[in-house]
Design an enzyme around this catalytic site. Structure first.
Site, PDB file in Angstrom:
ATOM      1  CG  ASP A   1      -2.956   3.433  -2.309  1.00 30.03           C
ATOM      2  OD1 ASP A   1      -4.031   2.650  -2.490  1.00 30.03           O
ATOM      3  OD2 ASP A   1      -2.274   3.891  -1.459  1.00 30.03           O
ATOM      4  CD  GLU A   2      -5.602  -1.774  -0.368  1.00 27.96           C
ATOM      5  OE1 GLU A   2      -6.328  -0.696  -0.505  1.00 27.96           O
ATOM      6  OE2 GLU A   2      -6.004  -2.480   0.203  1.00 27.96           O
TER       7      GLU A   2
ATOM      8  CG  ASP B   1      -2.007   0.975   1.308  1.00 31.65           C
ATOM      9  OD1 ASP B   1      -3.096   0.904   1.113  1.00 31.65           O
ATOM     10  OD2 ASP B   1      -1.512   2.131   0.944  1.00 31.65           O
TER      11      ASP B   1
HETATM   12  N1  DCP Z   1      -8.339   8.591  -1.577  1.00 34.39           N
HETATM   13  C1  DCP Z   1      -9.503   9.494  -1.377  1.00 34.39           C
HETATM   14  N2  DCP Z   1     -10.324   9.721  -0.862  1.00 34.39           N
HETATM   15  C2  DCP Z   1     -10.340   9.115   0.336  1.00 34.39           C
HETATM   16  C3  DCP Z   1      -9.385   8.095   0.739  1.00 34.39           C
HETATM   17  C4  DCP Z   1      -8.398   7.951  -0.262  1.00 34.39           C
HETATM   18  O1  DCP Z   1      -9.354  10.179  -2.915  1.00 34.39           O
HETATM   19  N3  DCP Z   1     -11.372   9.282   1.331  1.00 34.39           N
HETATM   20  C5  DCP Z   1      -7.375   8.541  -2.422  1.00 34.39           C
HETATM   21  C6  DCP Z   1      -6.145   9.469  -2.212  1.00 34.39           C
HETATM   22  C7  DCP Z   1      -4.946   8.473  -1.464  1.00 34.39           C
HETATM   23  C8  DCP Z   1      -5.515   7.098  -2.389  1.00 34.39           C
HETATM   24  O2  DCP Z   1      -6.904   7.209  -2.617  1.00 34.39           O
HETATM   25  O3  DCP Z   1      -3.890   8.844  -2.095  1.00 34.39           O
HETATM   26  C9  DCP Z   1      -5.026   5.851  -1.638  1.00 34.39           C
HETATM   27  O4  DCP Z   1      -5.771   5.658  -0.368  1.00 34.39           O
HETATM   28  P1  DCP Z   1      -5.057   5.438   0.964  1.00 34.39           P
HETATM   29  O5  DCP Z   1      -6.355   4.954   1.899  1.00 34.39           O
HETATM   30  O6  DCP Z   1      -4.119   4.323   0.840  1.00 34.39           O
HETATM   31  O7  DCP Z   1      -4.180   6.609   1.577  1.00 34.39           O
HETATM   32  P2  DCP Z   1      -2.997   7.102   1.236  1.00 34.39           P
HETATM   33  O8  DCP Z   1      -2.035   6.259   0.341  1.00 34.39           O
HETATM   34  O9  DCP Z   1      -3.262   8.662   0.802  1.00 34.39           O
HETATM   35  O10 DCP Z   1      -2.426   7.266   2.517  1.00 34.39           O
HETATM   36  P3  DCP Z   1      -1.583   5.916   3.380  1.00 34.39           P
HETATM   37  O11 DCP Z   1      -0.224   6.306   3.661  1.00 34.39           O
HETATM   38  O12 DCP Z   1      -2.473   6.065   4.778  1.00 34.39           O
HETATM   39  O13 DCP Z   1      -1.983   4.536   2.735  1.00 34.39           O
HETATM   40 MG    MG Z   2      -2.102   4.376   0.771  1.00 30.44          MG
END
Ligand code: DCP
Ligand code: MG
Length: 459
Positions: free
Chosen positions: A139-140, A25
């Site tokens: 991203d996962e 992730d």
């Molecule tokens: N995303 C979004 N709205 C949300 C949650 C996430 O648009 N409510 C998008 C932005 C993030 C991406 O999806 O960058 C990936 O979600 P993640 O939950 O994996 O969050 P991040 O990668 O940003 O942070 P982390 O480091 O906690 O994984």
């Molecule tokens: Mg993420």
């Protein structure tokens, strides 16, 4: 599906080695992408806003860098709230600016196309590292690497994957390694950002024990509250609870939670993210029997499909069409090639050829599909063998008409039948990204419209 190949030394023949599952992730993914192309953002608070425009206050936070999270900025928050907690950095060198640079952040609008392209680079490495990759969102992903490594060296293997992403793509991943999917997912989240957590077989229950029930796969906030009210606060509490009681209260989900809390999860990692077919369809405003109009539409659709296939690095071996005639009869025809090709001109030629049968018919909707896809380094077959010779001209209009911005009816998918595994039950506790288009089996994919969905089973 059986898993062949490597077994741990000393494992009895009848027993399979414990699966080695990686969950990858990306850390603050959208913000990491912005940093990749704008290095001055490194180490700075960065907020990426959905529906946000430069200098404005509307929209919602898609993600925030870990520096910005320190200020209380978080996903799904209104940008206006985020701005109260973390003012916008004045991007100019305005000498009148009295904002303390340490107390301000950089705000950027979402640029999904760019994030998708970065994601594709990451996924390339993942597919290179594992035989089975389940792409969950932009991203996962889960990787089954049982046949690629062994538990004794699994940490080094995971570190190698993580380092490659860092070095070759320029974004950071957190990785969890465990003998099953749910533990791997929790492990990847356990030491974010830049985490690498390995949970060995036999250690899963111990690893989960101290965690809050809300952190378990499939336990939402409402269920977590209900559990807490009856004194079940941690995974250990849940694991020790009576399964029949949980079942009585939560149904089958209760039993599932109980198993997960005990570290039991026998779902296999099943591949997803690579479509089995790609298609586009388009409805006419009124049914038409104008052969030239339908042929023109077929050409547009053929170009769009070929363009998409090329965009996904897919070669195809089967080309098909769909013609919906009034009242609502769905007719499909397909031809298979001797080998996989990437040839827009051939898609058009075969589609028109197949459509000739309907030249005199009134049609409501038409579609073009390529299937029998291959993504690896497959050899391009020669185009002879009854397919009109090897010298078919390339239509040459791929790029333009592939977009079809002013097509009279919008183009939509028609029934891409991406593979999907049994692990995909309705309660599958995975995150899903509404913007993710990698999984064509998801009927809510952004390229589908209601028309496309209504015909999902048709083709
Ligand atoms: N995303 C979004 N709205 C949300 C949650 C996430 O648009 N409510 C998008 C932005 C993030 C991406 O999806 O960058 C990936 O979600 P993640 O939950 O994996 O969050 P991040 O990668 O940003 O942070 P982390 O480091 O906690 O994984
Ligand atoms: Mg993420």
């Amino acid at each position: 599906m059986t898993r062949g190949g490597a077994r741990l030394p000393g494992t009895p023949d009848e027993e399979r080695a414990d699966p080695i599952v990686l969950h990858v992730d990306m850390d603050c993914f959208y913000a990491a992408c912005e940093r990749r192309r704008e290095p001055k953002l490194r180490g700075e608070p960065v907020v990426v806003g959905m529906g946000y425009e430069d200098g404005e206050t509307h929209g919602a936070v898609a993600t925030a860098s870990y520096e910005a999270r320190e200020f209380g900025v978080e996903s799904a928050q209104a940008i206006s709230t985020a701005l109260e907690r973390l003012p916008r950095k004045v991007e100019s060198d305005d000498p009148d600016s009295d904002l303390d640079p340490d107390e301000a952040g950089h705000y950027r609008p979402v640029d999904m196309d760019y994030y998708q392209s970065v994601s594709a680079e990451v996924k390339e490495i993942l597919h290179d590292s594992a035989d089975v990759v389940r792409e969950v969102s932009v991203d996962e992903a889960y990787l089954d690497v049982t046949d690629r490594t062994a538990w004794e060296v699994a940490e080094g293997f995971a570190r190698h994957v993580k380092n490659r992403i860092d070095r070759e793509v320029g974004v950071t991943a957190s990785v969890g390694v465990a003998p099953n999917m749910s533990a791997a997912k929790i492990a990847s989240d356990h030491d974010k950002p830049d985490g690498l957590v390995v949970v060995e077989p036999g250690e899963v229950r111990e690893f989960l024990a101290p965690l809050d029930v809300a952190e378990l796969h499939g336990v939402g906030p409402v269920t977590a509250r209900e559990l807490r009210e009856s004194g079940i606060e941690t995974a250990a509490d849940l694991a020790a609870a009576d399964r029949a009681d949980l079942e009585a209260r939560f149904g089958e989900r209760g039993a599932e939670m109980h198993r997960r809390a005990r570290g039991e999860d026998d779902r296999e990692v099943t591949p997803r993210g690579r479509p089995k077919s790609l298609s586009r369809e388009s409805a006419f405003t009124e049914p038409t029997d104008d052969a030239e109009e339908t042929r023109e539409r077929i050409r547009t659709l053929a170009a769009a499909v070929a363009d998409r296939a090329r965009g996904k690095d897919a070669m195809y071996r089967t080309i098909g069409i769909k013609a919906v005639t009034p009242p609502y009869d769905v007719n499909t025809r397909a031809k298979s090639l001797p080998g996989p090709v990437d040839d827009p001109g051939l898609v058009e030629e075969v589609a028109l050829d197949l459509f000739a049968e309907f030249d005199d018919a009134r049609v409501r909707k038409v579609g073009v599909r390529v299937s029998n896809l291959s993504f690896a380094d497959a050899e391009q077959a020669s185009l002879g063998d009854g397919w009109g010779g090897a010298d078919l001209p390339d239509s040459g209009d791929r790029g333009e008409s592939g977009e079809t911005p002013d097509s009279p009816a919008s183009l939509s998918d028609f029934g891409d039948d991406g593979s999907d595994g049994p692990g995909d039950s309705a309660d599958s506790p995975e995150s899903s990204d509404p913007t993710d288009t990698a999984d064509p089996s998801d009927a809510s994919g952004s390229e589908s419209d209601p028309e496309g969905q209504s015909s999902l089973a048709d083709f």
